[in-house]
Structures are given as C-alpha cells and as structure tokens.
Motif scaffolding. Structure first.
Motif, mmCIF file in Angstrom:
data_model
loop_
_atom_site.group_PDB
_atom_site.id
_atom_site.type_symbol
_atom_site.label_atom_id
_atom_site.label_comp_id
_atom_site.label_asym_id
_atom_site.label_seq_id
_atom_site.Cartn_x
_atom_site.Cartn_y
_atom_site.Cartn_z
ATOM 1 N N PRO A 25 0.833 -1.207 -0.121
ATOM 2 C CA PRO A 25 0.179 -0.122 -0.088
ATOM 3 C C PRO A 25 0.785 1.196 0.065
ATOM 4 N N ILE A 26 2.078 1.091 0.548
ATOM 5 C CA ILE A 26 3.009 2.347 0.521
ATOM 6 C C ILE A 26 3.438 2.717 -0.796
ATOM 7 N N SER A 27 3.591 1.777 -1.653
ATOM 8 C CA SER A 27 3.965 2.000 -2.939
ATOM 9 C C SER A 27 3.052 2.514 -3.707
ATOM 10 N N GLN A 28 1.805 2.754 -3.386
ATOM 11 C CA GLN A 28 0.522 3.236 -4.079
ATOM 12 C C GLN A 28 0.401 4.767 -3.892
ATOM 13 N N LEU A 29 1.046 5.268 -2.974
ATOM 14 C CA LEU A 29 1.047 6.715 -2.523
ATOM 15 C C LEU A 29 1.431 7.627 -3.432
ATOM 16 N N SER A 30 0.840 8.922 -3.370
ATOM 17 C CA SER A 30 1.656 9.816 -4.139
ATOM 18 C C SER A 30 2.917 10.373 -3.584
ATOM 19 N N PHE A 31 3.631 10.921 -3.979
ATOM 20 C CA PHE A 31 5.049 11.589 -3.411
ATOM 21 C C PHE A 31 4.597 12.219 -2.109
ATOM 22 N N ASN A 32 3.774 13.200 -2.285
ATOM 23 C CA ASN A 32 3.465 14.036 -1.130
ATOM 24 C C ASN A 32 2.808 13.323 -0.010
ATOM 25 N N GLU A 33 2.256 12.121 -0.207
ATOM 26 C CA GLU A 33 1.740 11.256 0.872
ATOM 27 C C GLU A 33 2.706 10.559 1.611
ATOM 28 N N TYR A 34 3.700 9.909 0.835
ATOM 29 C CA TYR A 34 4.893 9.151 1.133
ATOM 30 C C TYR A 34 5.755 10.298 1.958
ATOM 31 N N ASP A 35 5.912 11.452 1.478
ATOM 32 C CA ASP A 35 6.826 12.396 2.383
ATOM 33 C C ASP A 35 6.341 12.628 3.630
ATOM 34 N N TYR A 36 4.827 12.851 3.620
ATOM 35 C CA TYR A 36 4.465 13.131 5.060
ATOM 36 C C TYR A 36 4.446 12.157 6.217
ATOM 37 N N LEU A 37 4.516 10.658 5.547
ATOM 38 C CA LEU A 37 4.677 9.352 6.429
ATOM 39 C C LEU A 37 5.967 9.541 6.609
ATOM 40 N N LYS A 38 6.981 10.169 5.936
ATOM 41 C CA LYS A 38 8.372 9.911 6.440
ATOM 42 C C LYS A 38 8.614 10.857 7.404
ATOM 43 N N VAL A 39 8.161 12.143 7.236
ATOM 44 C CA VAL A 39 8.492 13.044 8.300
ATOM 45 C C VAL A 39 7.706 12.432 9.694
ATOM 46 N N ILE A 40 6.686 11.969 9.486
ATOM 47 C CA ILE A 40 5.795 11.499 10.838
ATOM 48 C C ILE A 40 6.653 10.406 11.451
ATOM 49 N N GLN A 41 7.408 9.470 10.690
ATOM 50 C CA GLN A 41 8.143 8.244 11.136
ATOM 51 C C GLN A 41 9.461 8.912 11.836
ATOM 52 N N ALA A 42 10.038 9.867 11.086
ATOM 53 C CA ALA A 42 11.266 10.402 11.730
ATOM 54 C C ALA A 42 11.214 11.256 13.155
ATOM 55 N N ALA A 43 9.931 11.576 13.415
ATOM 56 C CA ALA A 43 9.366 12.252 14.680
ATOM 57 C C ALA A 43 9.809 11.217 15.790
ATOM 58 N N LYS A 44 10.590 11.609 16.831
ATOM 59 C CA LYS A 44 10.728 10.664 17.972
ATOM 60 C C LYS A 44 9.379 10.194 18.689
ATOM 61 N N ASP A 45 8.597 11.337 19.025
ATOM 62 C CA ASP A 45 7.322 11.402 19.340
ATOM 63 C C ASP A 45 6.106 11.400 18.437
ATOM 64 N N ASP A 51 3.918 21.300 14.124
ATOM 65 C CA ASP A 51 5.193 20.906 13.732
ATOM 66 C C ASP A 51 5.235 20.113 12.424
ATOM 67 N N LEU A 52 4.179 19.309 12.182
ATOM 68 C CA LEU A 52 4.066 18.561 10.806
ATOM 69 C C LEU A 52 4.068 19.603 9.874
ATOM 70 N N SER A 53 3.431 20.731 9.896
ATOM 71 C CA SER A 53 3.166 21.775 8.815
ATOM 72 C C SER A 53 4.462 22.537 8.637
ATOM 73 N N ASP A 54 5.005 22.660 9.717
ATOM 74 C CA ASP A 54 6.226 23.704 9.700
ATOM 75 C C ASP A 54 7.359 22.805 8.986
ATOM 76 N N LYS A 55 7.482 21.676 9.263
ATOM 77 C CA LYS A 55 8.483 20.596 8.506
ATOM 78 C C LYS A 55 8.089 20.392 6.990
ATOM 79 N N MET A 56 6.914 20.237 6.680
ATOM 80 C CA MET A 56 6.486 20.076 5.336
ATOM 81 C C MET A 56 6.409 21.242 4.505
ATOM 82 N N GLU A 57 6.637 22.628 5.213
ATOM 83 C CA GLU A 57 6.669 23.856 4.704
ATOM 84 C C GLU A 57 5.422 24.135 4.284
ATOM 85 N N VAL A 58 4.430 23.655 4.722
ATOM 86 C CA VAL A 58 3.004 23.940 4.160
ATOM 87 C C VAL A 58 1.861 24.648 5.237
ATOM 88 N N THR A 59 0.859 25.037 5.001
ATOM 89 C CA THR A 59 -0.007 25.908 5.870
ATOM 90 C C THR A 59 -0.674 24.625 6.941
#
Length: 135
Positions: A25-45, A51-59
């Motif tokens: 199912p991960i391979s079926q994601l858009s690049f943007n969706e995948y990028d969000y998952l990687k940022v969430i995964q990288a967070a320690k907590d 903070d997610l919007s800041d890291k993704m540089e979006v509103t």
C-alpha cells in the motif's frame, strides 16, 4: 551530465519499486503522501500538527487535510495532545509502520544492484559524495 544521471537514478528506482512492491500500500501513495509519512516516522514522539506543517513547509490546514487523507487510508491517526487540549498529535498506524519497514527491502535491492557494478572503493567514494551532496 549530472541531470541525466539523476533522471536515470529515478528510473532505476522506479523499476526496482515496481519489481519489489506490487501489492504494497505504501508504493501506491503519491510522493506527497509518502513524504508526510516519512516526516511522521522521523519524529521521535507523536508529532504536533503545527510541527508537521512546519517541517513540510505547508499551512496547518494543508497538513490537516493530508493527515485526514492518510487517516482514511489507514496510515496515520490523530491523538489528543496531553499538554494542550486544542492541539493534535499525529502517529503512524501499524499498517504504515509495516509498509515503511518493507520499503527498506527496495533500497537494499537498489544498493545491491549498484554495488554489483562498482568496486568496494567506488562504493565508498559514492557514499562520501552522496553524503556531501545531500547535506
């Protein structure tokens, strides 16, 4: 040219993804969706939406909409923030964690194919150059 080689690397990676993860199912994601998952995964907590919007540089509304999309796909969930009742924190679901773990096999396959065409010294040089270029 570097741009030509970067394009070749992208095509190489896409081919490996198609070979390795046809039902993932991960391979079926858009690049943007995948990028969000990687940022969430990288967070320690669990990561705050702010903070997610800041890291993704979006509103924050854009981040919220993406998290809702990932929730509908069963890949993320929002939790109440214990420190601030108005805030939400985002975590990966087990489905997302397992999918992201499986993806490491894709990168391992890519590395093995590349290493098969290079000497150990060339692999070391490639790693050094990539580390410098990707700082």
């Amino acid at each position: 040219m570097l741009s030509d080689n970067l394009e070749k690397i992208e095509r190489f990676a896409s081919k490996i993804w198609r070979q390795q993860n046809k039902a993932d199912p991960i391979s079926q994601l858009s690049f943007n969706e995948y990028d969000y998952l990687k940022v969430i995964q990288a967070a320690k907590d669990p990561i705050r939406l702010t903070d997610l919007s800041d890291k993704m540089e979006v509103t924050k509304p854009s981040a919220t909409n993406m998290v809702k999309r990932l929730e509908r796909k069963g890949l993320a969930m929002r939790l109440n923030c214990p420190e601030d009742a108005r805030s939400k924190r985002v975590v990966l679901t087990e489905k997302a964690r397992l999918g992201l773990e499986d993806e490491s096999s894709v990168y391992k396959a890519m590395a093995e194919k590349l290493e098969g065409n290079l000497s150990s010294q060339q692999v070391e040089q490639l790693n050094i150059l990539l580390n410098l270029a990707l700082k």
